[in-house]
Design an enzyme around this catalytic site. Structure first.
Site, PDB file in Angstrom:
ATOM      1  N   LEU A 143       1.175  -1.036  -0.074  1.00 47.48           N
ATOM      2  CA  LEU A 143       0.246  -0.112  -0.491  1.00 47.48           C
ATOM      3  C   LEU A 143       1.121   1.440   0.025  1.00 47.48           C
ATOM      4  CD1 LEU A 143      -2.883  -1.305   3.044  1.00 47.48           C
ATOM      5  CD2 LEU A 143      -3.311  -0.402   0.524  1.00 47.48           C
ATOM      6  N   ASP A 144       0.331   2.041  -0.719  1.00 44.69           N
ATOM      7  CA  ASP A 144       1.573   3.923  -0.468  1.00 44.69           C
ATOM      8  C   ASP A 144       1.287   3.913   1.118  1.00 44.69           C
ATOM      9  OD1 ASP A 144       1.318   3.544  -3.139  1.00 44.69           O
ATOM     10  OD2 ASP A 144      -0.466   5.092  -3.434  1.00 44.69           O
ATOM     11  N   LYS A 145       2.335   4.860   1.060  1.00 46.60           N
ATOM     12  CA  LYS A 145       2.694   4.765   2.376  1.00 46.60           C
ATOM     13  C   LYS A 145       1.476   5.783   3.177  1.00 46.60           C
ATOM     14  CE  LYS A 145       5.940   8.680   5.013  1.00 46.60           C
ATOM     15  NZ  LYS A 145       6.483   9.957   4.928  1.00 46.60           N
TER      16      LYS A 145
END
Length: 343
Positions: free
Chosen positions: A163-165
């Site tokens: 998942l993106d940050k």
């Protein structure tokens, strides 16, 4: 360090005398590895990646160029040199920021489910999943290594998707190599269901459900972004997202997104292409709202067949407080007790 299906028998160099410990470089490790039958005929740089997974392939190639790698006691001069089963490789390893990233760091992880084979967590916004330039510590990988030393024996500490940050939500992590292999194949075969909740700019208009089937690649005008691309002109990969409208406010819309592929920034790019960039997603044209400074995206549902037992697994996670707070400001409500999906 034994690694399934690859390098076996690795050993760190121990000083033969106190003088060597004092005069030598304490930051250098001599790692000796024996090539397995499965690796017979492989390039030596590929074999080294499996022996020293905490280092990048480019760094290991650099060590070869510097004469820091030997094969059967003979210096290696070419990364493309082939190895045979039973060959012994010795590499002189020096610490880098990247190698230091693969260290255990104690942190609180919200565990949704756990058994001997997998771990399902609810990742908070702001946590990087895997070490990368600019984020060599404090990542999910560091936390996994601290939580259970077993993760050190699984490639990438069992991380099979990301998942993106600044995206919150559910992730599954493999605790064994067998579970990891099955999960990687299931994701590639699109047999893992991933659904997201998002808050986007501008009220929704038109059909309540749309399918965005547009390829995604590097934005030719800004290589730091992704974009919907014309594959006849720019490199790109198929990307497909279902977007289901849930509710409107005066300021924007609440949608559910179902991934059919897993491209970098897929939902963010596809929503922007519809004229509805995510709240807080400055990269793709979104603006911050009250309390929401990051992209308003949450992986709320994750479902898949258990990699070992085959049983159907289905998990839900409530959005983070900033997401819920913005819903309230918009006059919308989330009720996880309402059933699957919680809306």
């Amino acid at each position: 360090m034994n690694q399934t299906g690859g390098i076996i028998s690795t050993h760190s160099h121990e000083p033969d005398s106190e003088d060597e410990a004092l005069d030598g470089n304490p930051e250098v490790e001599l790692r000796s590895v024996e090539v397995s039958h499965e690796q017979h005929g492989e390039r030596i740089d590929r074999a080294l990646v499996q022996a020293a997974s905490e280092f990048s392939r480019s760094y290991l190639q650099q060590l070869i160029d510097e004469g820091a790698v030997s094969l059967n006691r003979q210096p290696v001069t070419k990364a493309a040199q082939r190895v045979k089963a039973g060959d012994v490789i010795v590499v002189e390893l020096r610490p880098t920021q990247q190698s230091q990233a693969f260290k255990a760091q104690s942190m609180d992880l919200e565990v949704v489910f756990e058994d001997a084979h997998i771990l399902v967590i609810n990742k908070p916004a702001g946590m990087v999943v895997h070490p990368a330039p600019g984020n060599w510590s404090g990542t999910l990988l560091n936390g996994l290594l601290a939580r259970d030393p077993q993760f050190a024996s699984v490639p990438r500490a069992g991380i099979v998707h990301r998942l993106d940050k600044d995206t919150s939500g559910l992730m599954v992590v493999a605790r064994t190599r067998a579970a990891m292999d099955v999960l990687v194949k299931a994701i590639a075969a699109r047999e893992v269901s991933r659904q997201y909740l998002a808050l986007a700019q501008r009220p929704w208009k038109g059909a309540a459900r749309v399918t965005v089937d547009k390829p995604i690649g590097r934005d030719p005008r800004n290589r730091l972004r992704m974009a919907v691309v014309d594959v006849s002109v720019s490199a790109g990969k198929q990307a497909k997202t279902d977007v289901i409208w849930l509710a409107n406010s005066v300021a924007g819309c609440w949608v559910r997104c179902v991934l059919h592929t897993g491209r970098t920034h897929q939902i963010r790019v596809h929503m922007a292409s519809l004229g509805h960039p995510l709240v807080g997603d400055a990269t793709y044209g979104g603006n911050p709202e009250v309390g929401m400074e990051r992209q308003a995206l949450h992986a709320f549902r994750l479902a898949f067949h258990h990699p070992i037992t085959g049983g159907w697994q289905e998990f839900y996670a409530e959005p983070a407080p900033d997401f819920l707070a913005l819903l309230a400001v918009w006059g919308l409500s989330y009720n996880i007790a309402a059933g699957p999906g919680g809306f």
